[in-house]
Scaffold this active site. Sequence first.
Site, PDB file in Angstrom:
ATOM      1  N   THR A  17       0.828  -1.204   0.000  1.00 37.74           N
ATOM      2  CA  THR A  17       0.000   0.000   0.000  1.00 37.74           C
ATOM      3  C   THR A  17       0.864   1.255   0.000  1.00 37.74           C
ATOM      4  OG1 THR A  17      -1.759  -1.180   1.158  1.00 37.74           O
ATOM      5  CG2 THR A  17      -1.844   1.218   1.215  1.00 37.74           C
ATOM      6  N   VAL A  18       1.886   1.268   0.849  1.00 38.63           N
ATOM      7  CA  VAL A  18       2.802   2.409   0.892  1.00 38.63           C
ATOM      8  C   VAL A  18       3.549   2.540  -0.430  1.00 38.63           C
ATOM      9  CG1 VAL A  18       4.898   3.315   1.957  1.00 38.63           C
ATOM     10  CG2 VAL A  18       3.073   2.389   3.395  1.00 38.63           C
ATOM     11  N   LYS A  38      -7.858  -0.384  -5.624  1.00 43.28           N
ATOM     12  CA  LYS A  38      -7.695  -1.606  -4.838  1.00 43.28           C
ATOM     13  C   LYS A  38      -8.534  -2.680  -5.510  1.00 43.28           C
ATOM     14  CE  LYS A  38      -6.346  -3.974  -1.176  1.00 43.28           C
ATOM     15  NZ  LYS A  38      -4.937  -4.228  -0.842  1.00 43.28           N
ATOM     16  N   THR A  42     -10.460  -6.185   1.709  1.00 43.70           N
ATOM     17  CA  THR A  42     -11.053  -6.982   2.788  1.00 43.70           C
ATOM     18  C   THR A  42     -10.781  -6.291   4.121  1.00 43.70           C
ATOM     19  OG1 THR A  42      -9.078  -8.360   3.105  1.00 43.70           O
ATOM     20  CG2 THR A  42     -10.694  -9.107   1.465  1.00 43.70           C
ATOM     21  N   ASP A  50      -6.796   1.243   2.360  1.00 43.22           N
ATOM     22  CA  ASP A  50      -5.606   1.268   1.518  1.00 43.22           C
ATOM     23  C   ASP A  50      -5.659   2.437   0.540  1.00 43.22           C
ATOM     24  OD1 ASP A  50      -4.870  -0.986   2.861  1.00 43.22           O
ATOM     25  OD2 ASP A  50      -5.149  -2.366   1.191  1.00 43.22           O
ATOM     26  N   GLY A 115      -3.166  -5.393  -5.310  1.00 39.72           N
ATOM     27  CA  GLY A 115      -3.783  -6.654  -4.917  1.00 39.72           C
ATOM     28  C   GLY A 115      -3.781  -6.854  -3.420  1.00 39.72           C
ATOM     29  N   ASN A 174      11.266  -2.094  -0.681  1.00 44.39           N
ATOM     30  CA  ASN A 174      10.726  -1.238   0.370  1.00 44.39           C
ATOM     31  C   ASN A 174      11.709  -1.200   1.540  1.00 44.39           C
ATOM     32  OD1 ASN A 174       9.171   0.206   2.148  1.00 44.39           O
ATOM     33  ND2 ASN A 174       7.331  -1.037   1.894  1.00 44.39           N
TER      34      ASN A 174
END
Length: 212
Positions: A17-18, A38, A42, A50, A115, A174
């Site tokens: 997400t970041v 997205k 969930t 997100d 995803g 990341n």
Amino acid sequence: MGKVWFVSGTDTDVGKTVATGWLAAKWIHQGYETITQKLIQTGSKEGSPDIRLHRELMQKEFPEDQEGLTAPEVFTYPASPHMASQIDSREIDFKKILKATATLSERYERVLVEGAGGLMVPLTPKLLTIDFVAQQQWPVIFVTSGKLGSINHTLLSFEALKTRGMVLSHVIFNDWHLLPDEKIDEDTFAFLAKWLHREWPETELLRCPKLF
């Protein structure tokens, strides 16, 4: 018609997400009209947390969020989409998702579709995420990190992409993860850089800094 990329990663906590929000902001800064979506959210009763984080990182709001185009399918239980769908007693509407993605690609030059979890996460008992993405012929942006064990997860994912003849357009390393170790982090980045140069020479390697 804009281009669509699918964002996946080693696992749930790798920071997709970041990384998605960071890359979207980077592309906007470079002059590309970019929006994020997205695929399936969930663990939410309303909207997508997100997507909200994407917007925080992008420092921009989009009317498509209010239209429901950027989070077309939301399920309440924080689990794999196939399980969350079963718990909510509602099937995933893939036609709705793809229609929303098509609309976004008509309005924007670049669309990043994030995803849930990794490439092999089941969307239904018979359909894996990677196979759904392969059907759409979306190039993949893969998020990894220096967390111990990530090399194994990353290379296994690359093999799965290669087996299906899929395009790995970017890898985002990341710098944030739960178990930082500077020596392991730097060695992992160097290893993956060499691997990509040899095995995936057309793939662009990016490094997402610690943003939080």
